[in-house]
Design a protein around this motif. Sequence first.
Motif, PDB file in Angstrom:
ATOM      1  N   TYR A  22       0.806  -1.216   0.000  1.00  0.00           N
ATOM      2  CA  TYR A  22       0.000   0.000   0.000  1.00  0.00           C
ATOM      3  C   TYR A  22       0.841   1.269   0.000  1.00  0.00           C
ATOM      4  N   GLY A  23       2.122   1.147  -0.223  1.00  0.00           N
ATOM      5  CA  GLY A  23       3.038   2.280  -0.336  1.00  0.00           C
ATOM      6  C   GLY A  23       4.313   1.801  -0.995  1.00  0.00           C
ATOM      7  N   ILE A  24       5.225   2.733  -1.220  1.00  0.00           N
ATOM      8  CA  ILE A  24       6.460   2.351  -1.915  1.00  0.00           C
ATOM      9  C   ILE A  24       7.210   1.267  -1.150  1.00  0.00           C
ATOM     10  N   LYS A  25       7.197   1.344   0.170  1.00  0.00           N
ATOM     11  CA  LYS A  25       7.847   0.311   0.972  1.00  0.00           C
ATOM     12  C   LYS A  25       6.952  -0.117   2.133  1.00  0.00           C
ATOM     13  N   LYS A  26       5.639  -0.126   1.904  1.00  0.00           N
ATOM     14  CA  LYS A  26       4.697  -0.500   2.956  1.00  0.00           C
ATOM     15  C   LYS A  26       3.827  -1.662   2.489  1.00  0.00           C
ATOM     16  N   HIS A  27       3.590  -2.592   3.398  1.00  0.00           N
ATOM     17  CA  HIS A  27       2.789  -3.764   3.094  1.00  0.00           C
ATOM     18  C   HIS A  27       1.857  -4.045   4.273  1.00  0.00           C
ATOM     19  N   LEU A  28       0.726  -4.675   4.001  1.00  0.00           N
ATOM     20  CA  LEU A  28      -0.213  -5.006   5.069  1.00  0.00           C
ATOM     21  C   LEU A  28      -0.692  -6.443   4.961  1.00  0.00           C
ATOM     22  N   ASN A  29      -1.100  -6.979   6.105  1.00  0.00           N
ATOM     23  CA  ASN A  29      -1.783  -8.266   6.180  1.00  0.00           C
ATOM     24  C   ASN A  29      -3.281  -8.005   6.208  1.00  0.00           C
ATOM     25  N   LEU A  30      -4.030  -8.732   5.385  1.00  0.00           N
ATOM     26  CA  LEU A  30      -5.474  -8.521   5.320  1.00  0.00           C
ATOM     27  C   LEU A  30      -6.197  -9.076   6.538  1.00  0.00           C
ATOM     28  N   ASN A  40      -7.040   5.014  -0.601  1.00  0.00           N
ATOM     29  CA  ASN A  40      -8.298   5.253   0.104  1.00  0.00           C
ATOM     30  C   ASN A  40      -8.713   4.077   0.979  1.00  0.00           C
ATOM     31  N   ARG A  41      -7.835   3.068   1.086  1.00  0.00           N
ATOM     32  CA  ARG A  41      -8.104   1.887   1.910  1.00  0.00           C
ATOM     33  C   ARG A  41      -9.469   1.294   1.583  1.00  0.00           C
ATOM     34  N   ALA A  42      -9.696   1.060   0.289  1.00  0.00           N
ATOM     35  CA  ALA A  42     -10.995   0.561  -0.139  1.00  0.00           C
ATOM     36  C   ALA A  42     -10.844  -0.393  -1.309  1.00  0.00           C
ATOM     37  N   ILE A  43     -11.768  -1.326  -1.391  1.00  0.00           N
ATOM     38  CA  ILE A  43     -11.885  -2.201  -2.558  1.00  0.00           C
ATOM     39  C   ILE A  43     -13.119  -1.750  -3.312  1.00  0.00           C
ATOM     40  N   ILE A  44     -12.956  -1.449  -4.582  1.00  0.00           N
ATOM     41  CA  ILE A  44     -14.062  -0.949  -5.394  1.00  0.00           C
ATOM     42  C   ILE A  44     -14.250  -1.829  -6.623  1.00  0.00           C
TER      43      ILE A  44
END
Length: 301
Positions: free
Chosen positions: A64-72, A93-97
């Motif tokens: 979600y960024g150049i060097k950022k990752h998240l766990n769902l 926008n932290r959204a799934i569309i």
Amino acid sequence: MGAPIKPHWQQPSHPAVQRVIINEAEFSSKSISKVAVPAFGHFAALEFPPCTAADEATYATVQYGIKKHLNLNSDLLYINHSCEPSLIFDMANRAIIAGPKGLQPGDELTFFYPSTEWTMAQPFDCLCGTPTCRGRISGADDMTDPQLQGLWLNGHIRQLVAAKKSASAGNKQEEPLHKNGNGICQKPAQAPGAVPRETGAETDYVEHALRDALQRAEEDAEAARRDLESHVQQGHRTRVQNGNKNGLPPTNGSGSGSGSHSNGVAVEDAAAGSAGPSAPRRGLTSRELGGEMGGDTVPSA
């Protein structure tokens, strides 16, 4: 992302919109939509929690960024890749569309992995079977402009594409992919920023993209600061004007009332408070300016 991972969250996590089909074969589980969503309409939120920041990229994280990752940390993990996806992961926008075609009940839920991933921890051969299948999927870093055109890409991916092209051109500015109003990458536009420094045999275009992102953030912060100052000053002027309409003493120094001023707004002089109850009126008090006294209460002489 369709991985054979043991869920550590309560299932189903999104029962109103998603039906998960678990298959025994590796990486063959999938998700089906239970709702109709118009083109670019909201499908689900990517909230913290259940999402959590990841220390590093894995086959199950989303960038979600150049060097950022998240766990769902939810059944959204079972949304597979497709080269003609039904969904868009809008990480800014932290959204799934829904994608450009919208979504109908029974549609498989998919998104284009390179729209979020620059370099994937676990590349694979795509089996989506669509006419535009890209074949090997290892992240946007390994894709050409024609492979990325016509698809929605997140801002950090567009920044990295632009930085890579700028680096490969040396001192010549290359044109990155440009998104239209819906975020679809189509025609090129000029790349912002300077050419990054050399690090050994290759140029560190990730650093260049990060510096460019920092510059944009600083510009946005400065614009927000100016907007805030303008809003506060306008609010002060409006309150003073409303006070004058209600018969309060003038506060601009041109009539009765000569209190000290800050940004054109009269405030009660501190010295007046120490002069005793017989001190002359020194203009509006902060309580009156704030509307606490209804704008029409004046102390008796």
